[in-house]
Every structure is written in structure tokens, then in C-alpha cells.
Design a protein around this motif. Structure first.
Motif, PDB file in Angstrom:
ATOM      1  N   LEU A 101       0.825  -1.206   0.000  1.00 15.94           N
ATOM      2  CA  LEU A 101       0.000   0.000   0.000  1.00 15.94           C
ATOM      3  C   LEU A 101       0.862   1.261   0.000  1.00 15.94           C
ATOM      4  N   LEU A 102       1.966   1.229   0.737  1.00 19.95           N
ATOM      5  CA  LEU A 102       2.880   2.370   0.763  1.00 19.95           C
ATOM      6  C   LEU A 102       3.445   2.631  -0.632  1.00 19.95           C
ATOM      7  N   ARG A 103       3.857   1.585  -1.314  1.00 16.69           N
ATOM      8  CA  ARG A 103       4.406   1.738  -2.669  1.00 16.69           C
ATOM      9  C   ARG A 103       3.345   2.196  -3.665  1.00 16.69           C
ATOM     10  N   LYS A 104       2.088   1.970  -3.342  1.00 19.07           N
ATOM     11  CA  LYS A 104       0.990   2.440  -4.185  1.00 19.07           C
ATOM     12  C   LYS A 104       0.515   3.831  -3.740  1.00 19.07           C
ATOM     13  N   ALA A 105       1.280   4.456  -2.843  1.00 17.66           N
ATOM     14  CA  ALA A 105       1.001   5.803  -2.332  1.00 17.66           C
ATOM     15  C   ALA A 105      -0.328   5.876  -1.577  1.00 17.66           C
ATOM     16  N   GLN A 106      -0.726   4.770  -0.957  1.00 17.47           N
ATOM     17  CA  GLN A 106      -1.916   4.738  -0.109  1.00 17.47           C
ATOM     18  C   GLN A 106      -1.433   4.772   1.350  1.00 17.47           C
ATOM     19  N   PHE A 107      -0.976   5.952   1.753  1.00 19.63           N
ATOM     20  CA  PHE A 107      -0.228   6.096   2.995  1.00 19.63           C
ATOM     21  C   PHE A 107      -1.039   5.782   4.249  1.00 19.63           C
ATOM     22  N   ASN A 108      -2.266   6.253   4.323  1.00 18.69           N
ATOM     23  CA  ASN A 108      -3.080   5.989   5.513  1.00 18.69           C
ATOM     24  C   ASN A 108      -3.370   4.507   5.659  1.00 18.69           C
ATOM     25  N   GLU A 109      -3.729   3.852   4.556  1.00 21.87           N
ATOM     26  CA  GLU A 109      -4.009   2.412   4.584  1.00 21.87           C
ATOM     27  C   GLU A 109      -2.746   1.630   4.955  1.00 21.87           C
ATOM     28  N   ALA A 110      -1.605   2.072   4.446  1.00 21.93           N
ATOM     29  CA  ALA A 110      -0.335   1.420   4.768  1.00 21.93           C
ATOM     30  C   ALA A 110      -0.059   1.509   6.268  1.00 21.93           C
ATOM     31  N   ALA A 111      -0.242   2.684   6.827  1.00 21.20           N
ATOM     32  CA  ALA A 111       0.013   2.874   8.257  1.00 21.20           C
ATOM     33  C   ALA A 111      -0.886   1.980   9.102  1.00 21.20           C
ATOM     34  N   ILE A 112      -2.122   1.817   8.687  1.00 17.95           N
ATOM     35  CA  ILE A 112      -3.047   0.941   9.412  1.00 17.95           C
ATOM     36  C   ILE A 112      -2.525  -0.499   9.418  1.00 17.95           C
ATOM     37  N   GLU A 113      -2.040  -0.971   8.273  1.00 21.43           N
ATOM     38  CA  GLU A 113      -1.516  -2.338   8.200  1.00 21.43           C
ATOM     39  C   GLU A 113      -0.240  -2.481   9.022  1.00 21.43           C
ATOM     40  N   PHE A 114       0.628  -1.473   8.986  1.00 21.32           N
ATOM     41  CA  PHE A 114       1.846  -1.526   9.801  1.00 21.32           C
ATOM     42  C   PHE A 114       1.487  -1.574  11.286  1.00 21.32           C
ATOM     43  N   GLU A 115       0.503  -0.802  11.699  1.00 22.39           N
ATOM     44  CA  GLU A 115       0.065  -0.812  13.107  1.00 22.39           C
ATOM     45  C   GLU A 115      -0.482  -2.185  13.490  1.00 22.39           C
TER      46      GLU A 115
END
Length: 140
Positions: A101-115
Motif C-alpha cells: 500500500l505504501l508503494r501504491k502511495a496509499q499512505f493511511n491504509e499502509a500505516a493501518i496495516e503496519f500498526e
């Protein structure tokens, strides 16, 4: 294979009847091939695992990891979302999904998955979750 297909498809394992331990051994083989850099062989093994058991998340997780490595982000996203749906308790899969998601520039969604990865690894032992920790710190 879509998430819907994973729910409804009859698998080869319905015919062959492999045990859970045998399926786990196939997953380990795929992971070892991936770690050795033999990604084409790993894909073959993971695709076979999905064909044998469409509900075995290891196949989707492995295919997602390879797709992420190869920068096939749409494929990685589909495979990893399926893996998370089948087993939401694997921190590495959440970390891989977050990175996709981060590489797809979906930053908020990426942060949720990292959390989610961090919450599943409170003792800081999982390499995927530890990677997520580093990435999340870099995002802040």
C-alpha cells in the motif's frame, strides 16, 4: 485468483487429501526457495499450494511476497488481502500488505496495516513486524 474464488473453489486437495502437515511442508519449501532467490520456483510451489488448498493462506502470502519483491503491486495487493482475510493473525503478511500500500502511495491504509503488524508482535520478535516498525517510524 480473487478472494471470492478462494471461498467457493473446490481444490485439488479435496481429491488428494493431503494432511495439514504435508501442506505446511509445501509452504516451507516455497518459502525456502523464495529466500534463496529462486522466485520462479517459489511461485510454482505457491501456485501449487493454492491449487491444492484454496483456503491455505501460506500460498497467497507467498505469492504476495514474490509479487511485492517483483514490484507487481496490483498482484501483491490481491494476494496479500486474500492472505490477511484467511489469517488475520500473521504480522509479516500485514507488514507486506502495508509495504504494498505504501508503494501504491496509499499512505493511511499502509500505516493501518503496519500498526496491525505491530499489535500482533508485542515482543518485537517477528522480522516482518520489525520491518513495519522501521517503515512506520520513517513515515512519521
Amino acid at each position: 485468483m480473487s478472494q471470492q474464488d478462494a471461498n467457493t473453489q473446490i481444490s485439488l486437495n479435496d481429491v488428494f487429501g493431503l494432511s495439514s502437515a504435508q501442506l505446511d511442508s509445501i509452504a516451507i519449501l516455497g518459502s525456502n526457495l523464495y529466500e534463496q532467490g529462486r522466485t520462479r520456483d517459489a511461485v510454482t510451489v505457491f501456485e501449487g499450494l493454492v491449487a491444492l488448498d484454496a483456503k491455505n493462506y501460506y500460498g497467497y502470502a507467498g505469492l504476495g511476497a514474490v509479487a511485492l519483491f517483483e514490484e507487481k503491486l496490483d498482484e501483491a495487493l490481491d494476494y496479500l488481502q486474500t492472505a490477511v482475510r484467511l489469517n488475520p493473525e500473521d504480522p509479516t503478511v500485514h507488514a507486506n500488505l502495508g509495504e504494498t500500500l505504501l508503494r501504491k502511495a496509499q499512505f493511511n491504509e499502509a500505516a493501518i496495516e503496519f500498526e496491525k503488524a505491530l499489535k500482533l508482535d508485542p515482543d518485537d520478535r517477528d522480522p516482518g513486524a520489525n520491518r513495519a516498525r522501521g517503515i512506520l517510524q520513517g513515515m512519521q
